[in-house]
Design an enzyme around this catalytic site. Structure first.
Site, PDB file in Angstrom:
ATOM      1  N   HIS A  35       0.826  -1.207   0.000  1.00  0.00           N
ATOM      2  CA  HIS A  35       0.000   0.000   0.000  1.00  0.00           C
ATOM      3  C   HIS A  35       0.857   1.252   0.000  1.00  0.00           C
ATOM      4  O   HIS A  35       2.072   1.221   0.223  1.00  0.00           O
ATOM      5  CB  HIS A  35      -0.933   0.010   1.216  1.00  0.00           C
ATOM      6  CG  HIS A  35      -0.229   0.072   2.533  1.00  0.00           C
ATOM      7  ND1 HIS A  35       0.403  -1.014   3.099  1.00  0.00           N
ATOM      8  CD2 HIS A  35      -0.040   1.097   3.415  1.00  0.00           C
ATOM      9  CE1 HIS A  35       0.938  -0.669   4.249  1.00  0.00           C
ATOM     10  NE2 HIS A  35       0.691   0.613   4.465  1.00  0.00           N
ATOM     11  N   ASP A  40       0.299   4.954   2.002  1.00  0.00           N
ATOM     12  CA  ASP A  40      -0.517   5.361   3.144  1.00  0.00           C
ATOM     13  C   ASP A  40      -1.622   6.343   2.749  1.00  0.00           C
ATOM     14  O   ASP A  40      -1.385   7.316   2.028  1.00  0.00           O
ATOM     15  CB  ASP A  40       0.355   6.003   4.223  1.00  0.00           C
ATOM     16  CG  ASP A  40       1.282   5.000   4.889  1.00  0.00           C
ATOM     17  OD1 ASP A  40       0.902   3.818   4.989  1.00  0.00           O
ATOM     18  OD2 ASP A  40       2.384   5.402   5.311  1.00  0.00           O
ATOM     19  N   HIS A  96       4.791  -0.026   0.255  1.00  0.00           N
ATOM     20  CA  HIS A  96       5.453  -0.752   1.331  1.00  0.00           C
ATOM     21  C   HIS A  96       4.496  -1.734   1.982  1.00  0.00           C
ATOM     22  O   HIS A  96       3.263  -1.634   1.853  1.00  0.00           O
ATOM     23  CB  HIS A  96       6.020   0.215   2.385  1.00  0.00           C
ATOM     24  CG  HIS A  96       4.984   1.031   3.107  1.00  0.00           C
ATOM     25  ND1 HIS A  96       4.442   2.193   2.595  1.00  0.00           N
ATOM     26  CD2 HIS A  96       4.396   0.857   4.326  1.00  0.00           C
ATOM     27  CE1 HIS A  96       3.579   2.703   3.442  1.00  0.00           C
ATOM     28  NE2 HIS A  96       3.523   1.901   4.501  1.00  0.00           N
ATOM     29  N   ARG A 131       5.051   6.654  13.853  1.00  0.00           N
ATOM     30  CA  ARG A 131       5.100   7.198  12.495  1.00  0.00           C
ATOM     31  C   ARG A 131       4.496   8.590  12.471  1.00  0.00           C
ATOM     32  O   ARG A 131       3.451   8.837  13.088  1.00  0.00           O
ATOM     33  CB  ARG A 131       4.310   6.289  11.535  1.00  0.00           C
ATOM     34  CG  ARG A 131       4.462   6.663  10.067  1.00  0.00           C
ATOM     35  CD  ARG A 131       3.605   5.766   9.202  1.00  0.00           C
ATOM     36  NE  ARG A 131       2.203   6.169   9.209  1.00  0.00           N
ATOM     37  CZ  ARG A 131       1.195   5.397   8.782  1.00  0.00           C
ATOM     38  NH1 ARG A 131       1.445   4.178   8.356  1.00  0.00           N
ATOM     39  NH2 ARG A 131      -0.039   5.847   8.813  1.00  0.00           N
TER      40      ARG A 131
END
Length: 375
Positions: free
Chosen positions: A175, A177, A331, A346
């Site tokens: 995907h 993000d 990723h 994150r």
């Protein structure tokens, strides 16, 4: 787990907090992982206490990489070693502390990340407050529509799986993000502070992350297919994620949206074309008969997953940091450590609204043209 010593106890400029955050009495102390401090305060972690945010609107954005020197000399000359992990994607820099970078070096970093897709640093002495301040330099920080947060630091997305993650493998999907947003994140930063003790003798191992280059994957397609894809848009949807939130945590902070983005987008710093569809959030190609569009998407998803020569796999170590370009990479995390704990933090600055410039080039075309000019 112990405390993380911030590089220096100094005041940091953080984004203004939303006015209606849950648990207004709680504050994450400096130098302490929220994995410890939130639970010590008797609160759920990650925290899913509902609160509402206004819907996102288009905001001005200028990529910091546009202010950098093409040779990135201020950053690269300060590193003790520059390790290109694969020919296509991934570079590790050693001898640097991110908290000590100048603005000029940060601009160089933005360009390096745009070019190499993902850049890695080990042994970073950075607490969560410093991570937020660092990320905010590159753009307005995204607050996730439904993911768990740190109660007083909503811009941070805790990456957290433990013995309760019985369905964790369902997240092991390629995907980009939150690609359904009006302005999906660009430069994105993950710091891992707790690794699974999943080895035969309790060694810290497992939970690697793999990135794939959107530039290289796009270049691998036939010229005729590339030309066709450049005419298309795809629908990216946050509805399924929102429905899952309402079924489970009950936490949905904004109205869920669907957004059309170009199937091929242009990176504003490199000027290179990159593939921009992903299996997690792309639902259909706009204007094509569904079975035809689904066939194209399935082929592209398989290209992403099976293009091993365009991937880099990163083995985490405690306090390692990955900074990647969410516009030009895909990723996925490897969920091979159940039921052990893996935890990181994150932050994701929002970037420009995805666009396609017909005058842009593939990476190979641009590099060949630049080489020709120098000859």
């Amino acid at each position: 787990m112990g405390s993380i010593q911030p590089s220096e106890q100094k005041d940091l400029v953080l984004p203004p907090r939303p006015p209606n955050l849950p648990h207004p009495e709680y504050r994450t102390p400096r130098g302490v992982s929220p994995l410890d401090s939130v639970r010590a305060a008797g609160l759920q972690y990650p925290n899913y206490t509902p609160f509402k945010l206004p819907n996102l609107t288009i905001q001005p954005f200028t990529d910091r990489g546009l202010s950098s020197s093409p040779n990135k000399q201020d950053l690269l000359s300060a590193a003790t070693e520059i390790i290109h992990l694969t020919p296509e994607i991934g570079t590790e820099l050693t001898g640097l502390q991110l908290t000590q970078l100048t603005d000029v070096q940060k601009n160089d970093l933005a360009r390096l990340v745009a070019e190499r897709g993902v850049v890695f640093f080990r042994d970073q002495n950075m607490d969560v407050h410093e991570q937020i301040a660092f990320g905010a330099y590159f753009g307005d920080l995204h607050i996730h529509q439904m993911a768990g947060i740190i109660p007083d630091l909503p811009w941070v997305h805790p990456i957290h799986k433990d013995e309760t993650a019985v369905n964790g493998r369902s997240h092991q999907i390629w995907h980009s993000d939150v690609s359904y947003e009006l302005q999906p994140p660009g430069l994105t930063m993950l710091k891992m502070d707790t690794l699974p003790k999943a080895g035969p003798g309790g060694e810290e191992t497992g939970g690697d992350t793999i990135w794939a280059s959107g530039y290289a994957l796009y270049e691998s397609l036939s010229p005729k297919l590339r030309a066709f894809l450049e005419t298309l848009e795809a629908k990216h949807s946050g509805l399924e994620q929102a429905e899952k939130a309402l079924r489970t945590s009950g936490c949905l902070r904004r109205d869920p949206i669907e957004t059309n983005h170009p199937v091929v987008r242009t990176h504003p710093v490199t000027g290179w074309k990159t593939l921009y569809v992903n299996e997690n959030f792309t639902k259909e190609i706009v204007g094509l008969e569904k079975r035809i569009g689904d066939g194209i998407l399935d082929n592209l998803y398989r290209t992403v997953a099976e293009g091993y020569e365009f991937q880099v796999r990163w083995k985490w170590s405690k306090n390692a940091v990955a900074i990647w370009d969410n516009r030009a990479t895909f990723h996925t995390g490897i969920f091979d450590y159940f039921p052990h704990l893996r935890h990181g933090l994150r932050v994701a600055p929002q970037a420009e609204t995805p666009y396609f410039d017909p005058k842009s080039k593939t990476r190979k075309e641009a590099l060949a043209e630049e080489k020709g000019k120098k000859a």
